[in-house]
Design a protein around this motif. Structure first.
Motif, short mmCIF file in Angstrom:
data_model
loop_
_atom_site.label_atom_id
_atom_site.label_comp_id
_atom_site.label_asym_id
_atom_site.label_seq_id
_atom_site.Cartn_x
_atom_site.Cartn_y
_atom_site.Cartn_z
N ARG A 197 1.49 -3.95 12.04
CA ARG A 197 3.05 -4.15 12.48
C ARG A 197 3.48 -2.64 12.62
NH1 ARG A 197 5.30 -7.00 7.05
NH2 ARG A 197 5.04 -5.35 5.73
N GLY A 198 4.78 -2.61 13.12
CA GLY A 198 5.50 -1.25 13.36
C GLY A 198 5.89 -0.47 11.86
N CYS A 199 6.05 0.75 12.26
CA CYS A 199 6.50 1.71 11.11
C CYS A 199 7.84 1.64 10.64
CB CYS A 199 6.29 3.34 11.42
SG CYS A 199 4.53 3.89 11.30
N ASP A 200 8.74 0.60 11.32
CA ASP A 200 9.87 0.25 10.88
C ASP A 200 10.13 -0.52 9.58
OD1 ASP A 200 8.70 -1.65 12.72
OD2 ASP A 200 10.83 -2.41 13.18
N LEU A 201 8.74 -1.10 9.28
CA LEU A 201 8.64 -2.01 8.31
C LEU A 201 7.90 -1.38 7.08
CD1 LEU A 201 7.95 -5.30 10.27
CD2 LEU A 201 10.08 -4.68 8.95
N LEU A 202 7.89 -0.09 7.09
CA LEU A 202 7.08 0.51 5.95
C LEU A 202 8.04 0.26 4.40
CD1 LEU A 202 5.95 3.97 7.51
CD2 LEU A 202 4.34 2.35 6.45
N GLU A 203 9.28 0.54 4.68
CA GLU A 203 10.01 0.46 3.60
C GLU A 203 9.96 -0.95 2.99
OE1 GLU A 203 13.70 2.38 3.72
OE2 GLU A 203 13.17 4.25 3.29
N PRO A 204 9.97 -1.87 3.97
CA PRO A 204 10.08 -3.32 3.41
C PRO A 204 8.75 -3.68 2.78
CG PRO A 204 11.16 -3.32 5.41
CD PRO A 204 10.68 -1.87 5.12
N SER A 205 7.87 -3.47 3.26
CA SER A 205 6.44 -3.50 2.76
C SER A 205 6.31 -3.15 1.34
CB SER A 205 5.59 -2.34 3.24
OG SER A 205 5.25 -2.55 4.57
N ALA A 206 7.07 -2.36 0.86
CA ALA A 206 6.99 -2.06 -0.62
C ALA A 206 7.72 -3.24 -1.64
CB ALA A 206 7.82 -0.94 -1.13
N ARG A 207 8.63 -3.69 -0.91
CA ARG A 207 9.48 -4.86 -1.53
C ARG A 207 8.64 -6.19 -1.44
NH1 ARG A 207 15.57 -4.61 0.95
NH2 ARG A 207 16.41 -2.63 -0.06
N GLN A 208 7.89 -6.49 -0.30
CA GLN A 208 6.90 -7.52 -0.16
C GLN A 208 5.95 -7.38 -1.13
OE1 GLN A 208 6.23 -7.35 4.37
NE2 GLN A 208 8.71 -7.31 4.49
N LEU A 209 5.29 -6.13 -1.38
CA LEU A 209 4.26 -5.86 -2.19
C LEU A 209 4.63 -6.31 -3.79
CD1 LEU A 209 2.52 -2.85 -0.84
CD2 LEU A 209 1.74 -4.85 -0.74
N SER A 210 5.72 -5.92 -4.06
CA SER A 210 6.23 -6.30 -5.39
C SER A 210 6.53 -8.01 -5.50
CB SER A 210 7.52 -5.62 -5.66
OG SER A 210 7.55 -4.29 -5.74
N LEU A 211 6.97 -8.62 -4.18
CA LEU A 211 7.05 -10.22 -4.39
C LEU A 211 5.57 -10.68 -4.57
CD1 LEU A 211 9.29 -11.86 -4.44
CD2 LEU A 211 9.59 -11.97 -1.84
N PHE A 212 4.55 -10.36 -3.58
CA PHE A 212 3.55 -10.82 -3.72
C PHE A 212 2.96 -10.85 -5.07
CE2 PHE A 212 2.83 -10.34 0.75
CZ PHE A 212 2.03 -11.09 1.15
N ALA A 213 3.18 -9.84 -5.91
CA ALA A 213 2.68 -9.79 -7.28
C ALA A 213 3.65 -10.47 -8.11
CB ALA A 213 3.07 -8.13 -7.72
N THR A 214 4.76 -10.56 -7.97
CA THR A 214 5.51 -11.50 -8.53
C THR A 214 4.95 -13.15 -8.33
OG1 THR A 214 7.55 -10.34 -8.44
CG2 THR A 214 8.02 -12.81 -8.76
#
Length: 303
Positions: A197-214
């Motif tokens: 996907r596009g680089c506009d979602l780089l920062e949201p990726s960190a949040r999503q990775l934390s949510l995957f872990a949760t």
């Protein structure tokens, strides 16, 4: 906690393209769709399409059907039935219920103005206030606070630690599911292994990775491609009213998308059908040639 959704079989490549129906496909959307499709097919995987229609006030009538028609016009065909987020509410509610049962969420009544006054990043203000659900959003308790990850195209990505540590909203005050919840639950539900996907979602990726872990699930492999930026400095997006791509000359636009992604294009490719151009691209696309910068300025004449 472990979100009660299927585990992804090891070794099975499953990619996806997930547009929102807030407008028609523009050039930046096509670049993302093409890159994700080609990455899936080069890896002998499946390519899925998901319509992210969980924000009705922002949606454009008829956009979902037009998006799917445009993908077909450009020779990009999906492998399974299209998934619509508007039909996934029960899964989102189950995820919220599990978070609540594990004491991993809380009600928040902070406004954007209040958060801005306190520095612009949510600081956990409501975590211990025991608000009722009335006029409240739901935030999850971010124990993992992932602030860096390896990206297929951008290399090592680091996110501002305060932003990565934020307890983000999963359910909005207006009664709508938040993007972060829906996208992670659906990626788990669809057993997605790779996200291009596009680089506009780089920062949201960190949040999503934390949510995957949760949620106790392995996250997909991430690859972020450069954004198409106009000469005036605006990202091509539906919010910025980017013009829709021309369905009357898909060959020309496909070639421009390939060139944007750093590819050398053979002479005569424009004489092929869109399906033939896509098939050629599956065989010849070099992902190592994708530029590493996060933004690329394009000439408006590309439209």
């Amino acid at each position: 906690m472990k979100l009660a959704l299927p585990e992804r079989p090891q070794g099975n490549y499953r990619g996806r393209f997930a547009p929102s129906p807030s407008g028609l496909l523009h050039f930046g959307s096509l670049v993302t769709a093409l890159a994700s499709y080609l990455h899936a097919k080069q890896n002998h995987g499946q390519w899925l399409v998901r319509i992210e229609d969980i924000d009705p006030p922002r949606e454009q009538a008829g956009a979902s059907e037009a998006i799917l028609k445009t993908l077909e016009t450009y020779g990009l065909y999906w492998d399974e039935q299209v998934l619509y987020q508007s039909q996934q509410s029960n899964y989102y509610l189950d995820a919220l219920s599990q978070l609540k049962a594990e004491h991993l969420s809380y009600y928040c009544q902070c406004t954007r103005a209040q958060i801005k006054q306190r520095g612009g990043i949510y600081d956990g203000h409501c975590k211990l206030l025991n608000h009722s659900k009335h006029n409240s959003a739901i935030r999850y308790i971010n124990h993992y606070k992932i602030n860096q990850f390896n990206d297929l195209f951008q290399g090592r990505v680091e996110i501002d630690n305060k932003l990565a540590s934020e307890d983000c909203i999963l359910f909005r005050k207006d009664g709508l599911f938040a993007y972060q919840l829906a996208v992670v639950v659906d990626d788990i539900y669809q057993q997605i292994s790779h996200i291009i996907r596009g680089c506009d979602l780089l920062e949201p990726s960190a949040r999503q990775l934390s949510l995957f872990a949760t949620f106790g699930h392995q996250p997909p492999v991430l690859g972020h491609i450069p954004l198409a930026i106009t000469e005036q400095g605006y990202k091509l997006s539906k919010q910025n009213k980017a013009p829709a791509i021309n369905n009357l000359r898909p060959q020309s636009v496909l070639i421009q998308a390939l060139q944007f992604l750093g590819q050398s294009v053979e002479t005569g490719l424009e004489d092929l059908s869109p399906e033939e151009i896509v098939a050629w691209s599956v065989k010849n696309f070099q992902f190592t040639a994708i530029p590493k910068q996060q933004e690329i300025v394009i000439n408006h004449s590309i439209f």
